[in-house]
Structures are given as structure tokens and as C-alpha cells.
Design a protein around this motif. Structure first.
Motif, PDB file in Angstrom:
ATOM      1  N   UNK A 373       0.811  -1.229   0.000  1.00  0.00           N
ATOM      2  CA  UNK A 373       0.000   0.000   0.000  1.00  0.00           C
ATOM      3  C   UNK A 373       0.839   1.272   0.000  1.00  0.00           C
ATOM      4  N   UNK A 374       1.990   1.251   0.689  1.00  0.00           N
ATOM      5  CA  UNK A 374       2.844   2.436   0.695  1.00  0.00           C
ATOM      6  C   UNK A 374       3.331   2.764  -0.716  1.00  0.00           C
ATOM      7  N   UNK A 375       3.692   1.746  -1.470  1.00  0.00           N
ATOM      8  CA  UNK A 375       4.114   1.967  -2.854  1.00  0.00           C
ATOM      9  C   UNK A 375       2.951   2.468  -3.708  1.00  0.00           C
ATOM     10  N   UNK A 376       1.759   1.949  -3.447  1.00  0.00           N
ATOM     11  CA  UNK A 376       0.582   2.400  -4.173  1.00  0.00           C
ATOM     12  C   UNK A 376       0.289   3.872  -3.893  1.00  0.00           C
ATOM     13  N   UNK A 377       0.357   4.262  -2.622  1.00  0.00           N
ATOM     14  CA  UNK A 377       0.116   5.659  -2.254  1.00  0.00           C
ATOM     15  C   UNK A 377       1.149   6.560  -2.916  1.00  0.00           C
ATOM     16  N   UNK A 450     -13.535  13.806 -29.984  1.00  0.00           N
ATOM     17  CA  UNK A 450     -12.767  15.030 -30.211  1.00  0.00           C
ATOM     18  C   UNK A 450     -13.534  16.023 -31.085  1.00  0.00           C
ATOM     19  N   UNK A 451     -14.380  15.525 -31.989  1.00  0.00           N
ATOM     20  CA  UNK A 451     -15.210  16.411 -32.801  1.00  0.00           C
ATOM     21  C   UNK A 451     -16.260  17.126 -31.956  1.00  0.00           C
ATOM     22  N   UNK A 452     -16.630  16.536 -30.802  1.00  0.00           N
ATOM     23  CA  UNK A 452     -17.597  17.182 -29.905  1.00  0.00           C
ATOM     24  C   UNK A 452     -16.962  18.301 -29.089  1.00  0.00           C
ATOM     25  N   UNK A 453     -15.635  18.457 -29.197  1.00  0.00           N
ATOM     26  CA  UNK A 453     -14.874  19.548 -28.581  1.00  0.00           C
ATOM     27  C   UNK A 453     -15.070  19.614 -27.054  1.00  0.00           C
ATOM     28  N   UNK A 454     -14.571  18.575 -26.332  1.00  0.00           N
ATOM     29  CA  UNK A 454     -14.599  18.651 -24.865  1.00  0.00           C
ATOM     30  C   UNK A 454     -13.869  19.900 -24.367  1.00  0.00           C
ATOM     31  N   UNK A 455     -14.286  20.412 -23.220  1.00  0.00           N
ATOM     32  CA  UNK A 455     -13.669  21.622 -22.702  1.00  0.00           C
ATOM     33  C   UNK A 455     -12.244  21.422 -22.251  1.00  0.00           C
ATOM     34  N   UNK A 456     -11.954  20.266 -21.650  1.00  0.00           N
ATOM     35  CA  UNK A 456     -10.611  19.929 -21.165  1.00  0.00           C
ATOM     36  C   UNK A 456     -10.321  18.473 -21.521  1.00  0.00           C
ATOM     37  N   UNK A 457      -9.079  18.225 -21.936  1.00  0.00           N
ATOM     38  CA  UNK A 457      -8.624  16.866 -22.236  1.00  0.00           C
ATOM     39  C   UNK A 457      -7.408  16.572 -21.378  1.00  0.00           C
ATOM     40  N   UNK A 458      -7.383  15.371 -20.786  1.00  0.00           N
ATOM     41  CA  UNK A 458      -6.278  14.953 -19.910  1.00  0.00           C
ATOM     42  C   UNK A 458      -5.431  13.913 -20.642  1.00  0.00           C
ATOM     43  N   UNK A 459      -4.114  14.163 -20.683  1.00  0.00           N
ATOM     44  CA  UNK A 459      -3.167  13.289 -21.368  1.00  0.00           C
ATOM     45  C   UNK A 459      -2.017  12.959 -20.419  1.00  0.00           C
ATOM     46  N   UNK A 460      -1.554  11.714 -20.450  1.00  0.00           N
ATOM     47  CA  UNK A 460      -0.432  11.325 -19.608  1.00  0.00           C
ATOM     48  C   UNK A 460       0.879  11.882 -20.153  1.00  0.00           C
ATOM     49  N   UNK A 461       1.747  12.327 -19.237  1.00  0.00           N
ATOM     50  CA  UNK A 461       3.089  12.792 -19.589  1.00  0.00           C
ATOM     51  C   UNK A 461       4.166  11.873 -19.037  1.00  0.00           C
ATOM     52  N   UNK A 462       3.758  10.768 -18.423  1.00  0.00           N
ATOM     53  CA  UNK A 462       4.748   9.923 -17.737  1.00  0.00           C
ATOM     54  C   UNK A 462       4.592   8.452 -18.062  1.00  0.00           C
ATOM     55  N   UNK A 494       3.618   9.704  -8.448  1.00  0.00           N
ATOM     56  CA  UNK A 494       4.754   9.677  -9.383  1.00  0.00           C
ATOM     57  C   UNK A 494       4.304   9.922 -10.820  1.00  0.00           C
ATOM     58  N   UNK A 495       3.024  10.182 -11.034  1.00  0.00           N
ATOM     59  CA  UNK A 495       2.482  10.343 -12.380  1.00  0.00           C
ATOM     60  C   UNK A 495       2.273  11.822 -12.706  1.00  0.00           C
ATOM     61  N   UNK A 496       2.497  12.159 -13.972  1.00  0.00           N
ATOM     62  CA  UNK A 496       2.274  13.533 -14.421  1.00  0.00           C
ATOM     63  C   UNK A 496       1.288  13.537 -15.591  1.00  0.00           C
ATOM     64  N   UNK A 497       0.420  14.531 -15.605  1.00  0.00           N
ATOM     65  CA  UNK A 497      -0.600  14.641 -16.639  1.00  0.00           C
ATOM     66  C   UNK A 497      -0.632  16.057 -17.191  1.00  0.00           C
ATOM     67  N   UNK A 498      -0.859  16.144 -18.488  1.00  0.00           N
ATOM     68  CA  UNK A 498      -1.036  17.439 -19.139  1.00  0.00           C
ATOM     69  C   UNK A 498      -2.502  17.754 -19.326  1.00  0.00           C
ATOM     70  N   UNK A 499      -2.871  19.014 -19.049  1.00  0.00           N
ATOM     71  CA  UNK A 499      -4.241  19.471 -19.218  1.00  0.00           C
ATOM     72  C   UNK A 499      -4.309  20.404 -20.412  1.00  0.00           C
TER      73      UNK A 499
END
Length: 503
Positions: A373-377, A450-462, A494-499
Motif C-alpha cells: 500500500x505504501x508503494x501504491x500511495x 474530439x469532434x464534440x470539442x470537450x472543454x478539457x482533455x487529460x493526457x499522460x506525460x509519464x 509519481x504520475x504527471x498529466x497534461x491538461x
């Protein structure tokens, strides 16, 4: 109709559990199990993104509360009963994350009590109690301590197992058909949480039919009673399916629940790597179950004749784990139940040269229950980090939908944003293993999103844990560079995401 029938059937579970212990609950065991279970989970409580499956189930519960229908408005292949459990947790008058986690804790403690009762059939009382404790220790090791499906379905399966073991040990019991129906109803409820229970259910059914045959049942009796038991076991799923069929969604229910799994593929190198790690982790159980019985004097419980049935149960649950070929750690959740019960004789040892089997099993369970669990956190991040990410997204939505192409589906719930697709679990559209399992073309679906033009899209950077669907990712990135601009980066553990937001 589905909810009323399933809820009525679920009332039999605590009744069966209480009867299995007689008129008195084992308060001494409860006094041990409850604080241990709580202490082992305290670092996990309240983390909204601790496990990707659990956060998605809670999202489904939220959208069910808003009128969404699983499989139609929000898609997954898990049985309806699992979502019903999360819907109940969501209805509690406090943080729904804590709600499902506390519900999971209660089910885990009750399951440990049933394991204790089963283990007492083959070992002394003190060792049986230790077997229940070992279950609680090893749950976090395999990431099945909070709200993964085995946390909930292990309880009715273990209760059914206790009924089956006691029934099999009683010769010429006139109540065997009725006992079998109770066990099959419990297994049927469990199947509405995870269909892999069918392997254990088949084993239990065969044990009961063999008992009947040994008691002198005719071939006709075996066939008729067997068909009745199968019908009872399938009834909860039949009720759920009928409810969808009456609403005009029977085909969608069948695809999600029964046939979509056939289209999912497996990344075999990753799967075998997971299986190798799990085999190493299970070595203490192998010592206790395979080595100790041949090297130590025999100990006895109140019904030692059920030992072969317990072993058959363990093999059935292990078969259910192995057959699907993905071998995620939490899939070992149902295997833990018979393994812990079977470990009781090794846990009964008092002599210095014999205690190491049980001590090794308990000690490594404690160590793993802290480290895993510590590694998961560390990887998933804190609740504060998730709150900050939620704020960064919500302020730029401006009334439009959120699209989490890569990341945590819990962001849909915490932002209360609309979802531009019924495939809200990110891996359904961003991973290759699901590409042929959805009943649609993932690339076409992502183009539509993507054609529906969501207001925000989340993408992984890591990086990603699964083999990426390069086609769908290319579609998303092309649309982002054309119509969006990156405005923030968020860190979750440890994860990074681009908005990205609309230009």
C-alpha cells in the motif's frame, strides 16, 4: 425490478453467516480482526484514485444516481450487482470514497470470520482464528483490501463453502437439497459481483451431488436436484438480464456481460511477469500447504473429513484465476480464502521447530501489507493532490465536457463534468487489449469525441501501464494541436498529466 429482487436475495447473506456461527458472534475474533483490518487500511482510506477499477465503479455509481444505466450510458463488463454495491455506498451520508472503503472493510472482516469457522473444521480454534487474521494481512499484498470485486464476493462464496463443507460431512441428511439451494443462491449473488465465481460454484455443486449420490440418490434425483440448484445459482443474473431485456437492452447486456471478454487480448510478456511475481509472493502459502503436512504431525479440527473438499475448492478458485490469462494481482483475491483456511494446521504449531511455517506466513503478510500500500500511495498520490487537479480542470471546463483520455476516471466524478462517451474507463479507448472487445471501432469513437470539442482533455506525460493504442492516441494528439492549448501540468504521486483546453 432488478434492484428489488437482488436486494431481497442479499438479505439471506447475513442470515446464513449468523447461523453458521450459531447464536453467538465470535466477539474475541471481532476484537482482533476489526482493529487489524482498520490499521492495515488506514494509509489507503480516503484516496480517491488509489485503484483504477474502484474509482471507476464509484463513478458508475454517481452516474447511476443521476439516472445513467450501466452498459448503455456508461460501459463496462462487470456484473450489475457490483455497481449496485457501489451505488449503495454512494448513497451513504458521507464521502463516497470512504463509504465504499468502509463497506469493503466490513465485508473483509465478515469474510475472515467465515474463514475462521471453515478453518476450525480442520484445525484447533486458535489456529482457525489465525487463518482469518492471515486473510486480512494478505489482502493488501494483492491489492484486494478496499473495493475490488473479490472483497465483496468472497463473503457469499465463503459462506456457501461453509454450507457445502458441513453438508458434505453429513451422511443421509434429509435437508441436503435445501442446504444446496442456500449455497447456490449465495453463489448466484456472488456471480452478480464477478462471473468467475462460476468455477467455484461448479465445484461446490459437484461436491453436493456426490454427497447425494453417496446417500443413495437415484440418477433421476441427481439430475433434477442438480438442475434446480443450477437454476437457483443463475437466477440473480437472469433477473438482471430480464430487467434489461424488458427495457429493450437485452443484447447490450449480453455483449457487455458475456461476449465482450472474448475480444479482449492479453499482453503475454507483461502477464507472465505478473504471474511470476505472484508465484513468488505465494511461496509462504506453498510451504504451509504443501510442505508442512508432510513434515509435521497431524492436527485435527471438529470435522477433519472435509479436508479433501477444501483442497478441491482451492483448486477450483486457482483455476478461475489462471483461465483468463491476465493474472492481475487482485484476481488472487478469491484464491486467498481457501488458501488461508487450509493454512490453519500450519498455524496451529507450538513447538519451536514447527512454528516457522505459520510465523513466515504471518510475518511476510505483515511486511507486504505495509510495503505494497505504501508503494501504491506513492504512485497514485494524495487526496490533496487530487483535489488540486480537480480544481485545475473544473475552472476551465466552462460548461463543456471533460475527456480523460489517459488518467483517472475519478476526475469525472470529482469535477461532476459531463462525459463525452459511454466508454469512460480510459483504458477502453487508449489500450490495444480492448480494441476488439467494445463492439465499436475505438478510432471512430475517439474521432467523434474530439469532434464534440470537450472543454478539457487529460493526457499522460509519464508513460502508461498498458500497451497503448497508437491510432487513438494519434487522433487525440492531432486534435489537441489543432484546437487546444496546454495550460497546466498536474502531478498525482509519481504520475504527471497534461491538461489541454480549447483555444
Amino acid at each position: 425490478m432488478v434492484a428489488r429482487t437482488t436486494a431481497a436475495a442479499q438479505r439471506d447473506v447475513p442470515v446464513a453467516i449468523s447461523r453458521s456461527f450459531g447464536t453467538q458472534l465470535p466477539w474475541g475474533s471481532l476484537a482482533l480482526f476489526v482493529p487489524v483490518a482498520f490499521a492495515l487500511r488506514i494509509m489507503m482510506f480516503g484516496k480517491p484514485a488509489f485503484q483504477s477499477d474502484e474509482q471507476f465503479y464509484l463513478l458508475v455509481a454517481q452516474r447511476m444516481a443521476q439516472g445513467a444505466l450501466p452498459y448503455i450510458d456508461i460501459w463496462d463488463r462487470k456484473p450489475w450487482g457490483l455497481f449496485a454495491i457501489y451505488r449503495a455506498a454512494f448513497a451513504l451520508p458521507f464521502d463516497p470514497v470512504l463509504g465504499y472503503q468502509l463497506l469493503g472493510l466490513i465485508c473483509s472482516v465478515l469474510t475472515a470470520l467465515v474463514i475462521e469457522r471453515i478453518a476450525h473444521l480442520i484445525a484447533p480454534q486458535r489456529a482457525a482464528r489465525m487463518a482469518g487474521l492471515v486473510y486480512l494481512l494478505w489482502q493488501p499484498v494483492f491489492n484486494v483490501a478496499l473495493g475490488q470485486s473479490p472483497v465483496f464476493y468472497n463473503l457469499p462464496v465463503a459462506t456457501a463453502a461453509l454450507i457445502v463443507m458441513e453438508a458434505h460431512a453429513r451422511a443421509h441428511d434429509a435437508s441436503l437439497p435445501r442446504r444446496g439451494m442456500k449455497a447456490m443462491l449465495l453463489l448466484g449473488l456472488a456471480m452478480q459481483i464477478k462471473y468467475s465465481v462460476v468455477f467455484e460454484g461448479a465445484a461446490f455443486g459437484l461436491m453436493l451431488l456426490i454427497r447425494g449420490r453417496l446417500d443413495g440418490w437415484s440418477g433421476r434425483q441427481v439430475a433434477l436436484i442438480g438442475i434446480t440448484w443450477i437454476s437457483v445459482a443463475l437466477a440473480p443474473t437472469g433477473v438482471a438480464w430480464a430487467g434489461y431485456a424488458l427495457a429493450g437492452h437485452g443484447e447490450a447486456f449480453a455483449h457487455a456481460n458475456f461476449t465482450s471478454i472474448l475480444g479482449r487480448t492479453t499482453d503475454l510478456p507483461e502477464a507472465f511477469a505478473r504471474l511470476a511475481k505472484e508465484c513468488v509472493a505465494l511461496i509462504p502459502f506453498a510451504f504451509a500447504l504443501l510442505l508442512a503436512p508432510f513434515r509435521l504431525p497431524q492436527v485435527r479440527g471438529i470435522r477433519p473429513a472435509v479436508l479433501p473438499c477444501l483442497r478441491i475448492w482451492a483448486l477450483a478458485s486457482l483455476g478461475g484465476f489462471l483461465v483468463f490469462g491476465t493474472w492481475y494481482d487482485h484476481y488472487l483475491g478469491p484464491v486467498l480464502v481457501p488458501l488461508c483456511a487450509l493454512s490453519a494446521p500450519a498455524l496451529a504449531r507450538n513447538d519451536k521447530g514447527e512454528r516457522w511455517y505459520g510465523n513466515l506466513l504471518s510475518a511476510l503478510g505483515v511486511i507486504g501489507a505495509i510495503i505494497v500500500p505504501a508503494l501504491q500511495v506513492r504512485e497514485k498520490g494524495s487526496a490533496a493532490q487530487f483535489t488540486a487537479a480537480t480544481h485545475d480542470i473544473a475552472r476551465e471546463l466552462r460548461g463543456r465536457c471533460l475527456y480523460v483520455f489517459e488518467g483517472d476516471s475519478a476526475l469525472y466524478r470529482t469535477t461532476n463534468a459531463c462525459i463525452p462517451t459511454r466508454f469512460a474507463y480510459p483504458s477502453h479507448l487508449n489500450a490495444m487489449n480492448e480494441a476488439k472487445a467494445l463492439g465499436i471501432n475505438p478510432a471512430d469513437e475517439v474521432r467523434r469525441i474530439m469532434a464534440s470539442r470537450p472543454g478539457v482533455v487529460v493526457i499522460s506525460l509519464s508513460g502508461r501501464p498498458n500497451r497503448a493504442n497508437d491510432e487513438t492516441r494519434a487522433i487525440v494528439m492531432k486534435a489537441l494541436h489543432r484546437n487546444y492549448r496546454a495550460y497546466a501540468e498536474v502531478t498525482l504521486g509519481t504520475r504527471r498529466f497534461g491538461l489541454w483546453k480549447l483555444k
